[in-house]
Scaffold this motif. Structure first.
Motif, PDB file in Angstrom:
ATOM      1  N   VAL A   1       0.842  -1.189   0.000  1.00 26.12           N
ATOM      2  CA  VAL A   1       0.000   0.000   0.000  1.00 26.12           C
ATOM      3  C   VAL A   1       0.887   1.252   0.000  1.00 26.12           C
ATOM      4  O   VAL A   1       0.596   2.227  -0.686  1.00 26.12           O
ATOM      5  CB  VAL A   1      -0.967  -0.009   1.206  1.00 26.12           C
ATOM      6  CG1 VAL A   1      -1.688   1.318   1.346  1.00 26.12           C
ATOM      7  CG2 VAL A   1      -1.953  -1.167   1.081  1.00 26.12           C
TER       8      VAL A   1
ATOM      9  N   TYR B   1      -6.875   3.593   2.424  1.00 22.64           N
ATOM     10  CA  TYR B   1      -7.812   2.799   3.219  1.00 22.64           C
ATOM     11  C   TYR B   1      -9.208   3.416   3.295  1.00 22.64           C
ATOM     12  O   TYR B   1     -10.158   2.743   3.701  1.00 22.64           O
ATOM     13  CB  TYR B   1      -7.240   2.527   4.608  1.00 22.64           C
ATOM     14  CG  TYR B   1      -6.078   1.559   4.544  1.00 22.64           C
ATOM     15  CD1 TYR B   1      -6.262   0.243   4.133  1.00 22.64           C
ATOM     16  CD2 TYR B   1      -4.793   1.969   4.867  1.00 22.64           C
ATOM     17  CE1 TYR B   1      -5.196  -0.639   4.053  1.00 22.64           C
ATOM     18  CE2 TYR B   1      -3.716   1.090   4.789  1.00 22.64           C
ATOM     19  CZ  TYR B   1      -3.938  -0.217   4.388  1.00 22.64           C
ATOM     20  OH  TYR B   1      -2.884  -1.089   4.305  1.00 22.64           O
TER      21      TYR B   1
ATOM     22  N   ASP C   1      -7.585  -3.486   0.834  1.00 20.47           N
ATOM     23  CA  ASP C   1      -6.220  -3.929   0.558  1.00 20.47           C
ATOM     24  C   ASP C   1      -5.981  -3.910  -0.951  1.00 20.47           C
ATOM     25  O   ASP C   1      -6.873  -3.552  -1.724  1.00 20.47           O
ATOM     26  CB  ASP C   1      -5.958  -5.323   1.141  1.00 20.47           C
ATOM     27  CG  ASP C   1      -6.933  -6.377   0.654  1.00 20.47           C
ATOM     28  OD1 ASP C   1      -7.549  -6.222  -0.427  1.00 20.47           O
ATOM     29  OD2 ASP C   1      -7.086  -7.394   1.349  1.00 20.47           O
TER      30      ASP C   1
END
Length: 181
Positions: free
Chosen positions: A33, A48, A53
């Protein structure tokens, strides 16, 4: 405070683009990420807000591609019962060519097996209706023959997309019809 829809869409698009650039280079398991957000110019918290994910992000891209292909397939099924191999391959190839950068990676050598399975499911109605013989096949024979067609189409489209001097859609179809069918 509510977010502006165009800002939200632009942020999502930027995250998708950053992810895609990384995914084209290496397997999803090796993408963090942090790398996506650094490349897109956001912080991890922003990622997020939109995705759980990296797998959810990949699934969204795949859903968009397969949704478009499913609409094309359904449109073809609704147009009547005279569709030959050339026509249904043309539908698949035009979609693959339009989204070449995505399809090339997703069905390529290091692609996503889930995408390949889902791709097969989307094109199945075309094959079942217009390619398989209507009579004389039991379920085991239908299953084997469908898998033969799925695998062949997937591998042929992958090879076609990977070529630098790509055949035109008509040349590709002509080659298959002339040499295989």
């Amino acid at each position: 405070m509510k977010k502006q829809p165009q800002v939200t869409e632009q942020t999502r698009a930027n995250l998708r683009q950053a992810f895609w650039e990384l995914y084209a280079e290496r397997p999803i398991e090796k993408i963090s990420v942090r790398e996506i957000t650094d490349r897109a110019g956001y912080n991890r918290a922003t990622f997020y807000l939109y995705y759980h994910d990296v797998y959810e992000l990949l699934e969204e891209i795949e859903d968009d591609l397969l949704g478009g292909l499913a609409r094309l397939v359904n449109d073809r099924l609704m147009q009547g019962d005279t569709l030959d191999f050339s026509q249904h391959m043309g539908v698949i190839l035009r979609m693959a060519q339009e989204y070449r950068g995505y399809f090339d990676v997703l069905i390529g050598e290091h692609g996503d097996p889930t995408f390949v399975r889902r791709f097969k499911e989307v094109i199945a109605p075309l094959l079942e209706r217009f390619v398989l013989p209507a009579d004389g096949l039991g379920e085991p024979e239908r299953h084997v023959l469908l898998e033969f067609y799925y695998s062949g189409i997937t591998a042929a489209v992958s090879a076609w997309l990977s070529e630098q001097d790509q055949l035109s859609i008509d040349q590709f179809i002509g080659l298959i019809v002339r040499e295989v069918l």
